[in-house]
Scaffold this motif. Structure first.
Motif, PDB file in Angstrom:
ATOM      1  N   CYS A  41      -2.758  96.463  31.912  1.00  0.00           N
ATOM      2  CA  CYS A  41      -2.360  95.337  32.866  1.00  0.00           C
ATOM      3  C   CYS A  41      -3.383  95.428  34.069  1.00  0.00           C
ATOM      4  N   ALA A  42      -3.140  94.401  35.065  1.00  0.00           N
ATOM      5  CA  ALA A  42      -3.890  94.580  36.437  1.00  0.00           C
ATOM      6  C   ALA A  42      -3.857  96.108  37.019  1.00  0.00           C
ATOM      7  N   LEU A  43      -2.548  96.459  37.058  1.00  0.00           N
ATOM      8  CA  LEU A  43      -2.636  97.675  37.868  1.00  0.00           C
ATOM      9  C   LEU A  43      -3.227  98.899  37.239  1.00  0.00           C
ATOM     10  N   CYS A  44      -3.130  98.973  35.920  1.00  0.00           N
ATOM     11  CA  CYS A  44      -3.781  99.857  35.003  1.00  0.00           C
ATOM     12  C   CYS A  44      -5.323  99.902  35.352  1.00  0.00           C
ATOM     13  N   LEU A  45      -5.909  98.798  35.232  1.00  0.00           N
ATOM     14  CA  LEU A  45      -7.292  98.684  35.533  1.00  0.00           C
ATOM     15  C   LEU A  45      -7.727  99.074  36.926  1.00  0.00           C
ATOM     16  N   GLU A  46      -6.897  98.680  37.984  1.00  0.00           N
ATOM     17  CA  GLU A  46      -7.304  99.024  39.278  1.00  0.00           C
ATOM     18  C   GLU A  46      -7.110 100.513  39.501  1.00  0.00           C
ATOM     19  N   GLN A  47      -6.191 101.212  38.792  1.00  0.00           N
ATOM     20  CA  GLN A  47      -6.134 102.907  38.729  1.00  0.00           C
ATOM     21  C   GLN A  47      -7.348 103.451  38.210  1.00  0.00           C
ATOM     22  N   ARG A  48      -8.179 102.832  37.462  1.00  0.00           N
ATOM     23  CA  ARG A  48      -9.542 103.189  36.870  1.00  0.00           C
ATOM     24  C   ARG A  48     -10.727 103.531  38.010  1.00  0.00           C
ATOM     25  N   ILE A  49     -10.571 102.407  39.040  1.00  0.00           N
ATOM     26  CA  ILE A  49     -11.602 102.344  39.859  1.00  0.00           C
ATOM     27  C   ILE A  49     -12.051 103.881  40.662  1.00  0.00           C
ATOM     28  N   PRO A  50     -11.038 104.677  41.249  1.00  0.00           N
ATOM     29  CA  PRO A  50     -11.356 105.869  41.888  1.00  0.00           C
ATOM     30  C   PRO A  50     -11.971 106.699  40.846  1.00  0.00           C
ATOM     31  N   TYR A  51     -11.811 106.659  39.533  1.00  0.00           N
ATOM     32  CA  TYR A  51     -12.448 107.568  38.583  1.00  0.00           C
ATOM     33  C   TYR A  51     -13.896 106.950  38.345  1.00  0.00           C
ATOM     34  N   TYR A  52     -13.982 105.705  38.167  1.00  0.00           N
ATOM     35  CA  TYR A  52     -15.418 105.045  37.907  1.00  0.00           C
ATOM     36  C   TYR A  52     -16.388 105.385  39.233  1.00  0.00           C
ATOM     37  N   VAL A  53     -15.714 105.427  40.354  1.00  0.00           N
ATOM     38  CA  VAL A  53     -16.517 105.778  41.467  1.00  0.00           C
ATOM     39  C   VAL A  53     -16.764 107.291  41.590  1.00  0.00           C
ATOM     40  N   GLY A  54     -15.521 108.083  41.384  1.00  0.00           N
ATOM     41  CA  GLY A  54     -15.676 109.553  41.599  1.00  0.00           C
ATOM     42  C   GLY A  54     -16.496 110.288  40.757  1.00  0.00           C
ATOM     43  N   ALA A  55     -16.216 109.964  39.295  1.00  0.00           N
ATOM     44  CA  ALA A  55     -17.252 110.923  38.390  1.00  0.00           C
ATOM     45  C   ALA A  55     -18.531 110.923  38.607  1.00  0.00           C
ATOM     46  N   PRO A  56     -19.228 109.788  38.738  1.00  0.00           N
ATOM     47  CA  PRO A  56     -20.677 109.951  39.275  1.00  0.00           C
ATOM     48  C   PRO A  56     -20.953 110.331  40.732  1.00  0.00           C
ATOM     49  N   LEU A  57     -19.965 110.214  41.597  1.00  0.00           N
ATOM     50  CA  LEU A  57     -20.069 110.835  42.917  1.00  0.00           C
ATOM     51  C   LEU A  57     -20.122 112.170  42.825  1.00  0.00           C
ATOM     52  N   LEU A 127      -5.036  81.634  22.200  1.00  0.00           N
ATOM     53  CA  LEU A 127      -4.618  81.529  23.664  1.00  0.00           C
ATOM     54  C   LEU A 127      -3.041  81.481  23.733  1.00  0.00           C
ATOM     55  N   SER A 128      -2.307  80.703  22.545  1.00  0.00           N
ATOM     56  CA  SER A 128      -0.881  80.914  22.926  1.00  0.00           C
ATOM     57  C   SER A 128      -0.168  81.752  22.132  1.00  0.00           C
ATOM     58  N   SER A 129      -0.751  82.659  21.397  1.00  0.00           N
ATOM     59  CA  SER A 129      -0.017  83.689  20.738  1.00  0.00           C
ATOM     60  C   SER A 129      -0.166  85.198  21.497  1.00  0.00           C
ATOM     61  N   LYS A 130      -1.258  85.361  21.908  1.00  0.00           N
ATOM     62  CA  LYS A 130      -1.558  86.759  22.737  1.00  0.00           C
ATOM     63  C   LYS A 130      -1.149  86.744  24.353  1.00  0.00           C
ATOM     64  N   LYS A 131      -0.308  87.357  24.586  1.00  0.00           N
ATOM     65  CA  LYS A 131      -0.080  87.449  25.908  1.00  0.00           C
ATOM     66  C   LYS A 131      -0.387  88.992  26.463  1.00  0.00           C
ATOM     67  N   PRO A 132      -0.841  88.902  27.980  1.00  0.00           N
ATOM     68  CA  PRO A 132      -1.296  90.206  28.487  1.00  0.00           C
ATOM     69  C   PRO A 132      -0.040  90.877  28.780  1.00  0.00           C
ATOM     70  N   PRO A 133      -0.192  92.218  29.153  1.00  0.00           N
ATOM     71  CA  PRO A 133       0.907  93.002  29.245  1.00  0.00           C
ATOM     72  C   PRO A 133       1.290  92.749  30.869  1.00  0.00           C
ATOM     73  N   SER A 134       2.731  92.881  31.106  1.00  0.00           N
ATOM     74  CA  SER A 134       3.480  93.018  32.358  1.00  0.00           C
ATOM     75  C   SER A 134       3.101  94.364  32.961  1.00  0.00           C
TER      76      SER A 134
END
Length: 167
Positions: A41-57, A127-134
């Motif tokens: 979900c959108a919040l799951c993706l947002e939680q990855r950002i610190p790792y994407y920045v932190g690992a290379p740092l 488009l009509s059958s697949k729904k993104p998670p809440s």
């Protein structure tokens, strides 16, 4: 009186460990997504950002430390890594609270990541059958914790290690 030797933490190993651990955490999330089929979900993706920045740092911190760079720079990079993990912890707590319905999530709490096929022939049908998670429904719980809950624990542990190494 003999001077006491102050034992400095091994910044290189700590930074290298943190870089690998951060990459492993986000790699696990990507594995659940791409191999396990759990659409984030959108919040799951947002939680990855610190790792994407932190690992290379953290890898930069390890390189600077190994190259004999200034200790203040390495400690500063480690502290930034700790702050990134604290941010990840806050995001994880927020998302966990949304999942447990302690508070409302954002109105746009859905994602289109892999929600539709890339095959143009079946695009309209999907488009009509697949729904993104809440964001308010945990996709999976292991030992009572959702992915967001496990992120809280991982972020807390990595923040503690980073701050301790930065001292």
């Amino acid at each position: 009186m003999m001077p006491t030797a102050s034992i400095q933490p091994n910044h290189t190993l700590a930074a290298l460990f943190l870089g690998v651990a951060m990459a492993a955490v986000v790699g696990t999330a990507l594995g659940f997504e791409h191999i396990g089929g759990y659409i984030p979900c959108a919040l799951c993706l947002e939680q990855r950002i610190p790792y994407y920045v932190g690992a290379p740092l953290m890898l930069v911190a390890a390189i600077v430390s190994k190259a004999g760079g200034p200790s203040w720079a390495v400690r500063g990079l480690l502290a930034i890594g700790g702050l990134l993990m604290l941010y990840g912890l806050v995001l994880g707590v927020y998302h966990s609270g949304v999942e447990w319905h302690w508070w409302d999530g954002p109105a746009s709490c859905a994602t289109s990541a892999d929600a539709v096929t890339k095959d143009a022939g079946s695009l309209l049908g999907d488009l009509s059958s697949k729904k993104p998670p809440s964001c308010d429904a945990a996709a999976l719980r292991v030992l009572g914790l959702s992915f967001a809950g496990w992120n809280v624990l991982a972020s807390a542990a990595l923040a503690a290690i980073a701050f301790r190494a930065a001292r």
